[in-house]
Design a protein around this motif. Structure first.
Motif, PDB file in Angstrom:
ATOM      1  N   LYS A  35       0.817  -1.223   0.000  1.00 20.55           N
ATOM      2  CA  LYS A  35       0.000   0.000   0.000  1.00 20.55           C
ATOM      3  C   LYS A  35       0.849   1.271   0.000  1.00 20.55           C
ATOM      4  N   PRO A  36       1.918   1.354   0.820  1.00 21.45           N
ATOM      5  CA  PRO A  36       2.778   2.545   0.717  1.00 21.45           C
ATOM      6  C   PRO A  36       3.439   2.692  -0.658  1.00 21.45           C
ATOM      7  N   ASP A  37       3.850   1.563  -1.249  1.00 24.62           N
ATOM      8  CA  ASP A  37       4.424   1.621  -2.599  1.00 24.62           C
ATOM      9  C   ASP A  37       3.401   2.141  -3.604  1.00 24.62           C
ATOM     10  N   LEU A  38       2.164   1.708  -3.446  1.00 28.89           N
ATOM     11  CA  LEU A  38       1.097   2.154  -4.338  1.00 28.89           C
ATOM     12  C   LEU A  38       0.859   3.653  -4.185  1.00 28.89           C
ATOM     13  N   VAL A  39       0.787   4.128  -2.966  1.00 26.29           N
ATOM     14  CA  VAL A  39       0.567   5.558  -2.710  1.00 26.29           C
ATOM     15  C   VAL A  39       1.717   6.379  -3.302  1.00 26.29           C
ATOM     16  N   LYS A  40       2.946   5.907  -3.115  1.00 27.84           N
ATOM     17  CA  LYS A  40       4.118   6.611  -3.642  1.00 27.84           C
ATOM     18  C   LYS A  40       4.100   6.655  -5.172  1.00 27.84           C
ATOM     19  N   ALA A  41       3.774   5.535  -5.801  1.00 21.35           N
ATOM     20  CA  ALA A  41       3.744   5.477  -7.270  1.00 21.35           C
ATOM     21  C   ALA A  41       2.664   6.399  -7.825  1.00 21.35           C
ATOM     22  N   ALA A  97       1.511   9.121  -6.373  1.00 24.29           N
ATOM     23  CA  ALA A  97       1.972  10.498  -6.156  1.00 24.29           C
ATOM     24  C   ALA A  97       3.007  10.896  -7.200  1.00 24.29           C
ATOM     25  N   GLU A  98       3.929   9.990  -7.523  1.00 24.77           N
ATOM     26  CA  GLU A  98       4.943  10.284  -8.537  1.00 24.77           C
ATOM     27  C   GLU A  98       4.307  10.477  -9.916  1.00 24.77           C
ATOM     28  N   ARG A  99       3.328   9.640 -10.230  1.00 25.83           N
ATOM     29  CA  ARG A  99       2.646   9.787 -11.518  1.00 25.83           C
ATOM     30  C   ARG A  99       1.884  11.107 -11.575  1.00 25.83           C
ATOM     31  N   ASP A 100       1.277  11.509 -10.456  1.00 30.15           N
ATOM     32  CA  ASP A 100       0.561  12.785 -10.411  1.00 30.15           C
ATOM     33  C   ASP A 100       1.509  13.961 -10.638  1.00 30.15           C
ATOM     34  N   LYS A 101       2.739  13.871 -10.102  1.00 26.32           N
ATOM     35  CA  LYS A 101       3.732  14.923 -10.341  1.00 26.32           C
ATOM     36  C   LYS A 101       4.062  15.014 -11.829  1.00 26.32           C
ATOM     37  N   LEU A 102       4.180  13.844 -12.466  1.00 26.97           N
ATOM     38  CA  LEU A 102       4.476  13.829 -13.897  1.00 26.97           C
ATOM     39  C   LEU A 102       3.328  14.418 -14.706  1.00 26.97           C
ATOM     40  N   PHE A 103       2.082  14.123 -14.295  1.00 24.05           N
ATOM     41  CA  PHE A 103       0.924  14.722 -14.962  1.00 24.05           C
ATOM     42  C   PHE A 103       0.964  16.245 -14.844  1.00 24.05           C
ATOM     43  N   GLU A 104       1.357  16.747 -13.674  1.00 25.34           N
ATOM     44  CA  GLU A 104       1.451  18.190 -13.456  1.00 25.34           C
ATOM     45  C   GLU A 104       2.524  18.801 -14.360  1.00 25.34           C
ATOM     46  N   GLN A 105       3.680  18.151 -14.471  1.00 24.03           N
ATOM     47  CA  GLN A 105       4.729  18.632 -15.366  1.00 24.03           C
ATOM     48  C   GLN A 105       4.250  18.629 -16.812  1.00 24.03           C
ATOM     49  N   GLU A 118       7.893  16.178 -23.538  1.00 26.99           N
ATOM     50  CA  GLU A 118       6.555  15.582 -23.494  1.00 26.99           C
ATOM     51  C   GLU A 118       6.602  14.093 -23.813  1.00 26.99           C
ATOM     52  N   GLU A 119       7.447  13.709 -24.772  1.00 25.82           N
ATOM     53  CA  GLU A 119       7.594  12.289 -25.093  1.00 25.82           C
ATOM     54  C   GLU A 119       8.145  11.512 -23.899  1.00 25.82           C
ATOM     55  N   ARG A 120       9.171  12.085 -23.260  1.00 26.11           N
ATOM     56  CA  ARG A 120       9.769  11.416 -22.106  1.00 26.11           C
ATOM     57  C   ARG A 120       8.769  11.338 -20.943  1.00 26.11           C
ATOM     58  N   LEU A 121       8.033  12.412 -20.714  1.00 32.72           N
ATOM     59  CA  LEU A 121       7.028  12.402 -19.649  1.00 32.72           C
ATOM     60  C   LEU A 121       5.943  11.368 -19.927  1.00 32.72           C
ATOM     61  N   ASP A 174       3.493   6.298 -18.506  1.00 33.68           N
ATOM     62  CA  ASP A 174       3.121   4.936 -18.897  1.00 33.68           C
ATOM     63  C   ASP A 174       3.792   3.906 -17.987  1.00 33.68           C
ATOM     64  N   ASP A 175       5.074   4.127 -17.680  1.00 32.54           N
ATOM     65  CA  ASP A 175       5.798   3.210 -16.782  1.00 32.54           C
ATOM     66  C   ASP A 175       5.155   3.182 -15.397  1.00 32.54           C
ATOM     67  N   TYR A 176       4.817   4.363 -14.865  1.00 29.05           N
ATOM     68  CA  TYR A 176       4.179   4.409 -13.546  1.00 29.05           C
ATOM     69  C   TYR A 176       2.783   3.781 -13.570  1.00 29.05           C
ATOM     70  N   THR A 177       2.073   3.948 -14.673  1.00 24.65           N
ATOM     71  CA  THR A 177       0.747   3.331 -14.790  1.00 24.65           C
ATOM     72  C   THR A 177       0.872   1.813 -14.739  1.00 24.65           C
ATOM     73  N   HIS A 178       1.877   1.260 -15.422  1.00 24.29           N
ATOM     74  CA  HIS A 178       2.107  -0.190 -15.373  1.00 24.29           C
ATOM     75  C   HIS A 178       2.517  -0.627 -13.971  1.00 24.29           C
ATOM     76  N   LEU A 179       3.365   0.154 -13.310  1.00 21.27           N
ATOM     77  CA  LEU A 179       3.786  -0.166 -11.944  1.00 21.27           C
ATOM     78  C   LEU A 179       2.588  -0.165 -11.003  1.00 21.27           C
ATOM     79  N   ILE A 180       1.715   0.823 -11.138  1.00 22.98           N
ATOM     80  CA  ILE A 180       0.517   0.905 -10.293  1.00 22.98           C
ATOM     81  C   ILE A 180      -0.375  -0.311 -10.518  1.00 22.98           C
ATOM     82  N   ALA A 181      -0.561  -0.681 -11.782  1.00 23.33           N
ATOM     83  CA  ALA A 181      -1.383  -1.859 -12.091  1.00 23.33           C
ATOM     84  C   ALA A 181      -0.748  -3.116 -11.500  1.00 23.33           C
TER      85      ALA A 181
END
Length: 143
Positions: free
Chosen positions: A21-27, A29-37, A106-109, A114-121
């Motif tokens: 669960k902590p790993d999920l919350v962290k992932a 949050a990191e994906r949300d930061k990338l969405f903001e960028q 934008e391509e790198r983001l 996508d990587d974080y989405t797979h990690l979350i899944a």
């Protein structure tokens, strides 16, 4: 209930609560930061394209100094802009250079998102798998 099963269930629950669960919350949050960028770069791209389209060579604007305190500023030459490239560094770009840089970023983001989405899944699947293991240990029927 058997003492062995109780210990196994407790270990599984601790693994889910203490690790997954902590790993999920962290992932997330990191994906949300990338969405903001990604949103910031998209807005910058749109603004540069508007400046280009309207052939704007100078602008007057309000600059946020912090704590919602604004100051009027005049930009005499908009042909060159400074873009935050990370780690506190800003690079001066022409509009074309900035648009190329934004496209690469934008391509790198998108790849990182996508990587974080797979990690979350994957983490969610692991949580589900452990919960299913607990259900089997406790011999609870599937609903």
């Amino acid at each position: 209930m058997d003492k062995y099963i109780e210990e196994k269930v407790k270990k599984f629950e601790e693994f889910v609560d203490g690790r997954l669960k902590p790993d999920l919350v962290k992932a997330i949050a990191e994906r949300d930061k990338l969405f903001e960028q990604q949103k910031i770069f998209s807005e910058l791209k749109r603004n540069i394209e508007n400046l280009e389209k309207n052939s704007v060579s100078s602008i007057k604007t309000l600059v946020n100094l912090g704590s919602e305190v604004y100051m009027q500023a005049e930009v005499p030459d908009t042909r060159h802009i400074f873009v935050d490239v990370g780690l506190g560094f800003h690079v001066e770009f022409t509009w074309c250079e900035a648009l190329r840089y934004i496209s690469v970023r934008e391509e790198r983001l998108a790849k990182q998102i996508d990587d974080y989405t797979h990690l979350i899944a994957s983490i969610k699947a692991q949580i589900k798998l452990v919960c299913e293991g607990i259900r089997e240990l406790l011999q609870i029927p599937v609903e």
